[in-house]
Motif scaffolding. Structure first.
Motif, PDB file in Angstrom:
ATOM      1  N   VAL A 256       0.834  -1.200   0.000  1.00  0.00           N
ATOM      2  CA  VAL A 256       0.000   0.000   0.000  1.00  0.00           C
ATOM      3  C   VAL A 256       0.869   1.250   0.000  1.00  0.00           C
ATOM      4  CG1 VAL A 256      -1.857  -1.201   1.203  1.00  0.00           C
ATOM      5  CG2 VAL A 256      -0.147   0.042   2.523  1.00  0.00           C
ATOM      6  N   ARG A 257       0.213   2.379  -0.259  1.00  0.00           N
ATOM      7  CA  ARG A 257       0.905   3.663  -0.187  1.00  0.00           C
ATOM      8  C   ARG A 257       1.538   3.814   1.187  1.00  0.00           C
ATOM      9  NH1 ARG A 257      -1.342   7.541  -4.162  1.00  0.00           N
ATOM     10  NH2 ARG A 257      -2.869   6.397  -5.400  1.00  0.00           N
ATOM     11  N   GLN A 258       2.758   4.311   1.210  1.00  0.00           N
ATOM     12  CA  GLN A 258       3.506   4.422   2.451  1.00  0.00           C
ATOM     13  C   GLN A 258       3.114   5.673   3.228  1.00  0.00           C
ATOM     14  OE1 GLN A 258       6.013   1.699   3.261  1.00  0.00           O
ATOM     15  NE2 GLN A 258       4.323   1.110   1.927  1.00  0.00           N
ATOM     16  N   GLY A 259       3.267   5.619   4.549  1.00  0.00           N
ATOM     17  CA  GLY A 259       3.015   6.778   5.386  1.00  0.00           C
ATOM     18  C   GLY A 259       4.059   7.859   5.158  1.00  0.00           C
ATOM     19  N   GLN A 260       3.770   9.063   5.653  1.00  0.00           N
ATOM     20  CA  GLN A 260       4.624  10.206   5.378  1.00  0.00           C
ATOM     21  C   GLN A 260       6.075   9.987   5.830  1.00  0.00           C
ATOM     22  OE1 GLN A 260       4.534  14.994   6.120  1.00  0.00           O
ATOM     23  NE2 GLN A 260       4.168  13.698   7.871  1.00  0.00           N
ATOM     24  N   SER A 261       6.275   9.527   7.052  1.00  0.00           N
ATOM     25  CA  SER A 261       7.639   9.408   7.570  1.00  0.00           C
ATOM     26  C   SER A 261       8.444   8.378   6.775  1.00  0.00           C
ATOM     27  CB  SER A 261       7.624   9.052   9.061  1.00  0.00           C
ATOM     28  OG  SER A 261       6.946   7.817   9.268  1.00  0.00           O
ATOM     29  N   ASP A 262       7.813   7.239   6.446  1.00  0.00           N
ATOM     30  CA  ASP A 262       8.516   6.213   5.669  1.00  0.00           C
ATOM     31  C   ASP A 262       8.838   6.717   4.265  1.00  0.00           C
ATOM     32  OD1 ASP A 262       8.428   4.421   7.743  1.00  0.00           O
ATOM     33  OD2 ASP A 262       6.611   3.419   7.048  1.00  0.00           O
ATOM     34  N   LEU A 263       7.898   7.447   3.677  1.00  0.00           N
ATOM     35  CA  LEU A 263       8.099   7.946   2.321  1.00  0.00           C
ATOM     36  C   LEU A 263       9.185   9.020   2.290  1.00  0.00           C
ATOM     37  CD1 LEU A 263       6.974   7.317  -0.434  1.00  0.00           C
ATOM     38  CD2 LEU A 263       5.209   9.049  -0.087  1.00  0.00           C
ATOM     39  N   VAL A 264       9.183   9.899   3.277  1.00  0.00           N
ATOM     40  CA  VAL A 264      10.225  10.939   3.354  1.00  0.00           C
ATOM     41  C   VAL A 264      11.595  10.293   3.530  1.00  0.00           C
ATOM     42  CG1 VAL A 264      11.156  12.803   4.794  1.00  0.00           C
ATOM     43  CG2 VAL A 264       8.740  12.818   4.146  1.00  0.00           C
ATOM     44  N   ASP A 265      11.686   9.300   4.412  1.00  0.00           N
ATOM     45  CA  ASP A 265      12.974   8.602   4.630  1.00  0.00           C
ATOM     46  C   ASP A 265      13.454   7.955   3.334  1.00  0.00           C
ATOM     47  OD1 ASP A 265      12.955   9.344   7.257  1.00  0.00           O
ATOM     48  OD2 ASP A 265      12.250   7.411   8.028  1.00  0.00           O
ATOM     49  N   TRP A 266      12.538   7.367   2.592  1.00  0.00           N
ATOM     50  CA  TRP A 266      12.898   6.726   1.322  1.00  0.00           C
ATOM     51  C   TRP A 266      13.387   7.762   0.320  1.00  0.00           C
ATOM     52  CZ3 TRP A 266      10.357   7.168  -3.523  1.00  0.00           C
ATOM     53  CH2 TRP A 266      10.816   6.278  -4.515  1.00  0.00           C
ATOM     54  N   ILE A 267      12.718   8.903   0.218  1.00  0.00           N
ATOM     55  CA  ILE A 267      13.132   9.965  -0.702  1.00  0.00           C
ATOM     56  C   ILE A 267      14.529  10.460  -0.337  1.00  0.00           C
ATOM     57  CG2 ILE A 267      12.686  12.371  -1.377  1.00  0.00           C
ATOM     58  CD1 ILE A 267       9.674  11.699  -1.156  1.00  0.00           C
ATOM     59  N   VAL A 268      14.781  10.641   0.944  1.00  0.00           N
ATOM     60  CA  VAL A 268      16.112  11.077   1.403  1.00  0.00           C
ATOM     61  C   VAL A 268      17.176  10.071   0.984  1.00  0.00           C
ATOM     62  CG1 VAL A 268      17.538  11.475   3.458  1.00  0.00           C
ATOM     63  CG2 VAL A 268      15.245  12.484   3.321  1.00  0.00           C
ATOM     64  N   ARG A 269      16.883   8.776   1.159  1.00  0.00           N
ATOM     65  CA  ARG A 269      17.851   7.737   0.788  1.00  0.00           C
ATOM     66  C   ARG A 269      18.086   7.713  -0.718  1.00  0.00           C
ATOM     67  NH1 ARG A 269      14.731   4.577   4.309  1.00  0.00           N
ATOM     68  NH2 ARG A 269      13.886   3.369   2.572  1.00  0.00           N
ATOM     69  N   ARG A 270      17.021   7.870  -1.508  1.00  0.00           N
ATOM     70  CA  ARG A 270      17.184   7.854  -2.962  1.00  0.00           C
ATOM     71  C   ARG A 270      18.026   9.025  -3.445  1.00  0.00           C
ATOM     72  NH1 ARG A 270      17.565   3.555  -4.653  1.00  0.00           N
ATOM     73  NH2 ARG A 270      17.565   4.548  -6.725  1.00  0.00           N
TER      74      ARG A 270
ATOM     75  N   LEU B 278      -5.907  17.522  10.431  1.00  0.00           N
ATOM     76  CA  LEU B 278      -6.369  17.575   9.040  1.00  0.00           C
ATOM     77  C   LEU B 278      -5.725  16.467   8.215  1.00  0.00           C
ATOM     78  CD1 LEU B 278      -8.260  19.471   7.409  1.00  0.00           C
ATOM     79  CD2 LEU B 278      -6.205  20.653   6.622  1.00  0.00           C
ATOM     80  N   MET B 279      -4.437  16.225   8.414  1.00  0.00           N
ATOM     81  CA  MET B 279      -3.743  15.155   7.698  1.00  0.00           C
ATOM     82  C   MET B 279      -4.380  13.802   7.974  1.00  0.00           C
ATOM     83  SD  MET B 279       0.315  16.012   7.990  1.00  0.00           S
ATOM     84  CE  MET B 279       0.731  14.486   7.150  1.00  0.00           C
ATOM     85  N   GLU B 280      -4.686  13.552   9.235  1.00  0.00           N
ATOM     86  CA  GLU B 280      -5.266  12.262   9.614  1.00  0.00           C
ATOM     87  C   GLU B 280      -6.687  12.123   9.075  1.00  0.00           C
ATOM     88  OE1 GLU B 280      -4.840  12.239  13.827  1.00  0.00           O
ATOM     89  OE2 GLU B 280      -2.710  11.735  13.766  1.00  0.00           O
ATOM     90  N   LEU B 281      -7.448  13.213   9.090  1.00  0.00           N
ATOM     91  CA  LEU B 281      -8.818  13.178   8.598  1.00  0.00           C
ATOM     92  C   LEU B 281      -8.878  12.843   7.120  1.00  0.00           C
ATOM     93  CD1 LEU B 281     -11.860  13.771   9.189  1.00  0.00           C
ATOM     94  CD2 LEU B 281     -11.407  16.122   8.452  1.00  0.00           C
ATOM     95  N   TRP B 282      -7.962  13.418   6.326  1.00  0.00           N
ATOM     96  CA  TRP B 282      -7.969  13.243   4.877  1.00  0.00           C
ATOM     97  C   TRP B 282      -6.964  12.198   4.392  1.00  0.00           C
ATOM     98  CZ3 TRP B 282     -11.463  15.038   1.469  1.00  0.00           C
ATOM     99  CH2 TRP B 282     -12.342  16.031   1.906  1.00  0.00           C
ATOM    100  N   GLY B 283      -6.241  11.576   5.308  1.00  0.00           N
ATOM    101  CA  GLY B 283      -5.279  10.553   4.902  1.00  0.00           C
ATOM    102  C   GLY B 283      -4.139  11.104   4.080  1.00  0.00           C
ATOM    103  N   MET B 284      -3.688  12.333   4.386  1.00  0.00           N
ATOM    104  CA  MET B 284      -2.607  12.958   3.618  1.00  0.00           C
ATOM    105  C   MET B 284      -1.261  12.366   4.002  1.00  0.00           C
ATOM    106  SD  MET B 284      -3.729  16.961   3.857  1.00  0.00           S
ATOM    107  CE  MET B 284      -5.290  17.550   3.199  1.00  0.00           C
ATOM    108  N   ARG B 285      -0.390  12.162   3.004  1.00  0.00           N
ATOM    109  CA  ARG B 285       0.956  11.647   3.257  1.00  0.00           C
ATOM    110  C   ARG B 285       1.986  12.762   3.393  1.00  0.00           C
ATOM    111  NH1 ARG B 285      -2.851   7.822   1.803  1.00  0.00           N
ATOM    112  NH2 ARG B 285      -1.998   5.732   1.868  1.00  0.00           N
ATOM    113  N   SER B 286       1.587  13.983   3.069  1.00  0.00           N
ATOM    114  CA  SER B 286       2.519  15.109   3.117  1.00  0.00           C
ATOM    115  C   SER B 286       1.930  16.218   3.975  1.00  0.00           C
ATOM    116  CB  SER B 286       2.790  15.633   1.694  1.00  0.00           C
ATOM    117  OG  SER B 286       3.462  16.874   1.734  1.00  0.00           O
ATOM    118  N   ALA B 287       2.773  16.849   4.782  1.00  0.00           N
ATOM    119  CA  ALA B 287       2.314  17.952   5.623  1.00  0.00           C
ATOM    120  C   ALA B 287       2.119  19.231   4.814  1.00  0.00           C
ATOM    121  CB  ALA B 287       3.320  18.199   6.754  1.00  0.00           C
TER     122      ALA B 287
END
Length: 353
Positions: free
Chosen positions: A153-167, A286-295
């Protein structure tokens, strides 16, 4: 409030799968499904590397297209003994087990219930959606008892940010958290889409640290991000910028009904942001209500909500719904005219807080 994207029953299977892969204790049957294709393909490659000795892939790795698959072909493939390897890996792509003809489904059920220990069989659902049909008790029971349904599934914000940093680090660049969140907002939160954008940005950036200017220079934004920029300009009373974005969207032949759908979503989000302000809540709520992955969009929405009263936000949301209803009875130039009229109305109105 728990994040919506963490409420996925397949995530425990996903964690168990990663643990088994790391420990070298992979099972015999897996169902891979979910929208995060990049992650799924990455782990398929990891399984192949773990199970099949280098140079022996042609003997022990079998890829079977589901469109032409028969139970007989699958039985012959899973029964084939490994050559100079402990195990074989069989990957079946886009075969809907639960929609197969009854005779084939029964034969498949028998195969899955008695897989040889040396075989690891993976059913990959990519273009075909996966849903276990509990009415087919025998097949469902075999999958439940013998296999694992792993959801990518789509990754949560913290996991996705960590992955972007690593890439970016692998490309010789650094990026801070705020700009990584902006990249997610601009290009979407699927790794499969982000990886190509990261490659372009990494090749373009001249300095070690990637900047927002680097991102804007080469990244291709998703339509949600473009419309968000237009509506953000509307709430700021930046009419020239808002209409410039709208003109570009129409010039690129984006359907007015599609633009309106995203516009309506934005104003629903803006309304809930205003409600959050009046209730003492913040962007995290708001992020939790709408399921946003980015702040980034949550912060921008809270900022926009501070500039408008609850009545205006409610009216903007209502006018989007009314225009949507009207647009569904017209087409072509009339639909475009309705959209432009709505944007003009929203640009002209507004009650500052």
């Amino acid at each position: 409030m728990a994040k919506k994207y963490e409420k996925n029953p397949g995530q425990e299977a996903y964690r168990q799968f990663k643990k088994a892969l790391a420990q070298g204790t992979l099972g015999s049957l897996y169902i891979f499904h979910g929208e995060e294709a990049y992650l799924r393909d990455y782990y398929l490659d990891q399984m192949k590397a773990k199970l099949i000795p280098a140079g022996m892939e042609s003997f022990n790795y079998h890829l079977l297209p589901g469109k032409t698959l028969t139970a007989q072909q699958l039985a012959e493939t899973v029964d084939a003994l490994p050559m100079m390897s402990q195990r074989t890996l069989v990957v079946v792509s886009d075969y809907d087990l639960f929609k197969a003809p009854e005779a084939e489904r029964n034969a498949m059920t028998q195969i899955l219930s008695d897989l040889p220990e040396y075989c690891c069989l993976v059913f990959v659902y990519d273009t075909v959606p996966y849903k276990r049909d509990a009415r087919m008790k025998k097949l469902s029971g075999v999958i439940r008892d013998k296999g694992a349904e792993v959801a990518f599934v789509r990754q949560g914000q913290s996991d996705l940010v960590d992955w972007i940093v690593r890439r970016f680090r692998a490309l010789g660049h650094d990026i801070d958290t705020a700009d990584a969140q902006y990249l997610i907002f601009l290009c979407g939160d699927l790794m499969n889409g982000l990886i190509s954008e990261i490659g372009k940005i990494g090749a373009y950036a001249q300095n070690r640290r990637v900047t927002r200017q680097d991102i804007d220079a080469v990244a291709i934004p998703v339509i949600d991000a473009v419309v968000f920029q237009m509506t953000d300009a509307l709430t700021r009373k930046e009419m020239d910028r808002a209409f410039s974005v709208l003109h570009d969207l129409l010039r690129l032949q984006q359907a007015p009904i599609m633009i309106l759908a995203v516009l309506g979503k934005h104003f629903r989000q803006l309304y809930t942001a205003r409600v959050a302000l009046e209730s003492g809540e913040g962007s995290r709520w708001l992020m939790e209500l709408w399921g946003m992955r980015s702040a980034y969009p949550a912060d921008k929405l809270m900022e926009g909500a501070r500039r408008h009263g609850l009545d205006w936000c409610r009216q903007a949301m209502r006018r989007c719904a009314e225009t949507d209803l009207a647009m569904k009875s017209v087409s072509g130039a009339d639909a475009k005219e309705l959209l432009v009229s709505l944007v003009l109305e929203l640009a002209a109105g507004g009650t500052a807080c």
